[in-house]
Design a protein around this motif. Structure first.
Motif, mmCIF file in Angstrom:
data_model
loop_
_atom_site.group_PDB
_atom_site.id
_atom_site.type_symbol
_atom_site.label_atom_id
_atom_site.label_comp_id
_atom_site.label_asym_id
_atom_site.label_seq_id
_atom_site.Cartn_x
_atom_site.Cartn_y
_atom_site.Cartn_z
ATOM 1 N N GLU A 134 0.821 -1.311 0.096
ATOM 2 C CA GLU A 134 -0.063 -0.129 -0.078
ATOM 3 C C GLU A 134 0.843 1.367 -0.074
ATOM 4 O O GLU A 134 0.543 2.504 -0.688
ATOM 5 C CB GLU A 134 -1.002 -0.102 1.229
ATOM 6 C CG GLU A 134 -1.890 0.871 1.323
ATOM 7 C CD GLU A 134 -2.747 1.057 2.520
ATOM 8 O OE1 GLU A 134 -2.563 1.386 3.492
ATOM 9 O OE2 GLU A 134 -3.962 0.593 2.128
ATOM 10 N N LYS A 189 2.747 7.472 -2.492
ATOM 11 C CA LYS A 189 2.452 6.208 -1.926
ATOM 12 C C LYS A 189 3.471 6.243 -0.546
ATOM 13 O O LYS A 189 3.301 5.407 0.020
ATOM 14 C CB LYS A 189 2.844 5.149 -2.954
ATOM 15 C CG LYS A 189 1.897 4.759 -3.712
ATOM 16 C CD LYS A 189 2.274 3.688 -4.788
ATOM 17 C CE LYS A 189 1.427 3.448 -5.768
ATOM 18 N NZ LYS A 189 -0.031 3.013 -5.303
ATOM 19 N N TYR A 228 -1.762 7.928 1.639
ATOM 20 C CA TYR A 228 -2.322 7.497 3.130
ATOM 21 C C TYR A 228 -1.156 7.888 3.921
ATOM 22 O O TYR A 228 -1.307 7.545 5.288
ATOM 23 C CB TYR A 228 -2.303 5.933 2.964
ATOM 24 C CG TYR A 228 -3.168 5.344 1.901
ATOM 25 C CD1 TYR A 228 -4.423 5.450 1.936
ATOM 26 C CD2 TYR A 228 -2.726 4.865 0.722
ATOM 27 C CE1 TYR A 228 -5.435 4.843 0.974
ATOM 28 C CE2 TYR A 228 -3.613 4.207 -0.177
ATOM 29 C CZ TYR A 228 -4.931 4.408 -0.236
ATOM 30 O OH TYR A 228 -5.607 3.770 -0.945
#
Length: 245
Positions: A134, A189, A228
């Motif tokens: 992720e 990312k 994120y």
């Protein structure tokens, strides 16, 4: 997306000292639960003092350098021996002074005839590390130019809009050289992004990037918005002089 945190320090030395403590704490925290820490270094003049601090005590002993994996955000396509080469600067100021295994240091090669092959090879390395994850880098260090660029994402260049490649190369006309750069796709990312920005010459660009209308063609640093992760801006008072409140 988490709003960026802004840290305004008295001067450039304070920014470097604050950044060294921040990075060390981040590494220590991550290595409590994982066996490696991936960090992408920045080029330019701002990180030099930071490197010098990290390579001396107490940071040289506090950090478990054997678990650090080093990357670069961008590179000038110049020989490693050239003082303007980002990897050369990092070796001179940090990497030659700490104990990181050579196989964990991933430079952007500038000894290949074709810069496109160099960027393809670097992208392959990135995919080996980060495919299926992720998040990418545990820490991405960035600077910002007085024109609002970061990495090799310069105003008015097509690479600012790249959405598929993680790493690419292009010829920068105003510098008459090829550049290799990570793109916003892999940068965003990152688990943590740390911008270091100092000097009154950065003040207007910093104001536009942080508080102005979105215009990535004029101020490419605006494309750095982690999906994120978190972004921290550590700036000195001179760079922050045009910010409102």
């Amino acid at each position: 997306m988490i709003s960026p945190a802004l840290h305004i320090l008295p001067d450039a030395e304070s920014v470097a000292q604050h950044a060294a403590q921040f990075i060390t704490e981040r590494i220590e925290q991550t290595l409590r639960s994982r066996d490696r820490f991936t960090m992408a270094l920045s080029g330019g003049s701002t990180p030099k003092r930071l490197h010098e601090i990290l390579s001396t005590e107490p940071y040289r002993s506090r950090i478990d350098w054997s678990k650090i994996h080093i990357f670069w955000g961008d590179e000038r396509y110049l020989p490693f021996e050239d003082e303007r080469n980002n990897a050369r600067m990092a070796y001179d100021t940090l990497l030659n002074k700490v104990n990181i295994p050579a196989e964990q240091i991933h430079i952007m090669r500038t000894d290949l005839p074709d810069p496109r092959e160099s960027s393809r090879q670097y992208e392959a390395v990135l995919h080996q590390y980060f495919d299926g994850k992720e998040q990418s880098f545990d820490l991405l260090l960035l600077g910002m130019g007085d024109d609002g660029h970061t990495l090799s994402l310069f105003p008015g260049t097509e690479v600012v809009h790249e959405t598929e490649k993680w790493c690419t190369s292009f010829f920068l006309n105003q510098q008459d050289m090829f550049r290799i750069t990570l793109t916003k796709t892999i940068a965003n990312k990152s688990a943590c992004i740390l911008f270091l920005t100092t000097g009154a010459n950065k003040a207007m660009a910093l104001k536009e990037v942080l508080q102005g209308d979105t215009n990535i063609n004029l101020y490419p640093s605006q494309v750095i918005q982690p999906e994120y992760g978190v972004t921290h801006w550590m700036v000195d008072k001179a760079a922050a002089s045009q910010l409102q409140d």
